[in-house]
Each structure stands twice: as C-alpha cells, then as structure tokens.
Design an enzyme around this catalytic site. Structure first.
Site, short mmCIF file in Angstrom:
data_model
loop_
_atom_site.label_atom_id
_atom_site.label_comp_id
_atom_site.label_asym_id
_atom_site.label_seq_id
_atom_site.Cartn_x
_atom_site.Cartn_y
_atom_site.Cartn_z
N SER A 144 39.87 67.50 71.64
CA SER A 144 40.92 68.42 70.89
C SER A 144 41.60 69.04 73.06
O SER A 144 41.41 69.28 73.41
CB SER A 144 40.92 68.97 69.49
OG SER A 144 42.01 68.66 69.53
N GLU A 238 46.12 58.88 64.82
CA GLU A 238 46.27 60.05 65.14
C GLU A 238 47.56 60.66 65.53
O GLU A 238 47.98 59.60 66.11
CB GLU A 238 45.29 60.49 66.71
CG GLU A 238 43.69 60.56 66.66
CD GLU A 238 42.83 61.00 67.27
OE1 GLU A 238 43.00 62.15 68.09
OE2 GLU A 238 42.11 60.66 68.05
N HIS A 268 41.33 61.81 64.34
CA HIS A 268 41.18 62.80 65.50
C HIS A 268 40.04 63.20 65.83
O HIS A 268 39.29 63.37 64.45
CB HIS A 268 42.37 63.92 64.91
CG HIS A 268 42.08 64.93 66.24
ND1 HIS A 268 42.17 64.97 67.35
CD2 HIS A 268 41.98 66.53 66.11
CE1 HIS A 268 42.13 65.72 68.48
NE2 HIS A 268 41.89 67.21 67.52
#
Length: 296
Positions: A144, A238, A268
């Site tokens: 991320s 996602e 995610h």
C-alpha cells in the site's frame, strides 16, 4: 480459495471497524490491535536497531540468511502502521525468501508530512550501502503506502546517484495520491479495507501543501526508466487496482523488468491474512521466489 476464508477475513475487518469518524490515534490503535490478533510464524525472531536515526527492526524466521536483506516499508496511508503491525507479514516473507527482513518505522503524518517518509527510506537504504551491503543483495518491499514509498526510494536513489537494489516487491502499491482512478468507483463496494473518503483524508495528512502530482508522492507519474526489476501483486476487488495495473504498464513502457499479477476475488493487501487465506500464502511464496532469485 474457499468463500468461507474470505468471509472470515471480512467479518474480522468489520468487527474491528471503529464507529463514526475515528481519530488518527484511534486508527493507529485499531491497526495495532488487529495485527496483534494474528500469531507470528514459528521461529520468528526480532531485533531492534536504529539505523541513520530511524527506528528499525530486523525480522526473520529461524534459518534465514543475513547475507541478503528485504528492506520493508509498512502500509497504512503514511498515517498509521508500524513495525509491530507488519511483523507477521515481514516474517512470512523471511520464510518465503530465506533471507532476513529489515522493517522501517519511518515517520508518519500528520506529525511528519511529505517528504519525511521518503527521507527516512533513503537514509536507511544509504546507510546499508555505507555499511558495505551489496545492492545486489538488497530487495525493497512494501504494501500500500509502503509500496508507494518503495517506488519513491527507487526514484530518489536514481536521482542521487545511488545504485538500484536487486528488485522491488510491491503489494497493492499506492502509487497515485491524486485519488482519480476509475477503480475508486468500480470497486467501492467490494473492498472493506480501503474507502475513498478515508484514503483521501490520509493523502491530505501526508501531502500537506505538496502537489499530489509530485513524482515522489505519486511515483506513477515519474519517469520510471532505469528502476530495479519489480513484481506487483494486487487484488481484483481493490479500489487501488488501477494504481498497480497502470504502474505496471508505465514501468513496462519505460523498459523496466516488471511482473504483474492480479488475484481474483482478493481485497487490499490480502497477503496480510496469510494465516487465514490460501491465496495469500501463494502470493507470498511467488513474490518470495522472485526476491530469492534476484538476490541470489
């Protein structure tokens, strides 16, 4: 994957959702609590060390070699997360790669906005090189925001004349802080991990007065030529799907050796749930094999 596995993950996430509009401190505490609900891999070992003024932690499993290292940057929107929240994931990668992980507790926003995280990442990488580490034995990894930070490190290293590492392993990298991708709408109901309003608030905390088009904040907008080989894994559910797919396309156009895999039905950073989800274990194994090959 059994549907029951992902249902169990989503139930866990929903149970840990804070009510209302949680503060940054409450979000941080929630992520720490969620991570603490997972056991570490058998034989996991940790050793804290401050490197270039940045708190770090060596994380490995028994038998992992230390001649190569996975320099890892945790996710959390540049606002939450720590070496604690990602200890299990980095230890899992240590098992999959056979090498030691070095998790970086870079400074977080809003207390320390851009470019503090990038400065910390570069400082630790440069310190490893100064210690005599062979860049061909250093892999960069992150999920991320940590994936975006990994890319920013590659770009900053290139601009400062530092050698590229052996490779980069990116888990659902947040590579575009403009928050304009189509997946924010097409996937808005399918991923319980990230919401557009929440991630927009994190971007605002991190950016401060910085233009989101700054390539060290949104690496997808940078000239990617000359960057290290990279592997990118992302879930099809996602809102950050386009950040990975478009990044891979731009990297390939720039001549970068890039491997992209989109995992059906995954959310995610699904790899964080590897104790519960078979695909998560498969993804870590595949990315681990890539890292092991590049750092051999």
């Amino acid at each position: 994957m059994s549907k029951q596995e992902m249902d169990a993950v989503i139930q866990l996430l929903n149970a840990n959702q804070a009510d209302g509009d949680p503060s940054v401190e409450e979000q941080r505490a929630g992520m720490e609590a969620l991570a603490g609900s997972f056991p570490l891999p058998e034989g996991a070992q940790q050793r804290a060390e401050t490197i270039a003024g940045v708190p770090c932690e060596w994380q490995s499993v028994e038998g992992a070699k230390d001649d190569a290292v996975l320099l890892y940057f945790h996710g959390g929107g540049y606002v939450i997360g720590s070496v604690n929240t990602h200890r299990g994931l980095v230890s899992g990668f240590s098992g999959a790669t056979g090498i030691t992980g070095l998790s970086v507790d870079y400074r977080l926003a809003p207390e320390h906005p851009f470019p503090a995280a990038v400065e910390d990442a570069v400082a630790v990488y440069h310190a490893l090189l100064e210690q005599g580490r062979d860049p061909a034995k250093i892999a960069i990894g992150g999920d991320s925001a940590g994936g975006g930070l990994s890319l920013a490190l590659l770009l900053a290293a290139r601009e400062r004349g530092l050698p590229q590492p052996a490779c980069a392993a990116l888990l659902s990298p947040w590579s575009d802080l403009r928050i304009v991708a189509k997946a924010y709408e097409s996937r808005k109901e399918s991923d319980p991990m990230v919401r557009k309003d929440g991630i927009s608030a994190m971007a605002a905390h991190y950016l401060g007065d910085t233009d989101p088009s700054n390539p060290l904040a949104s690496p997808i907008l940078a000239d990617l030529a000359g960057l290290a080989p990279m592997i990118i894994h992302v879930g099809d559910r996602e809102v950050l799907l386009d950040d990975s797919v478009d990044l891979a396309a731009r990297a390939e156009e720039a001549g970068v050796d890039v491997t992209l895999k989109v995992w059906p039905d995954m959310i995610h950073v699904f790899q964080a749930f590897y104790p519960m989800v078979e695909e998560a274990r498969q993804s870590i194994a595949e990315m681990g094999a890539f890292i092991a090959e590049k750092t051999a």
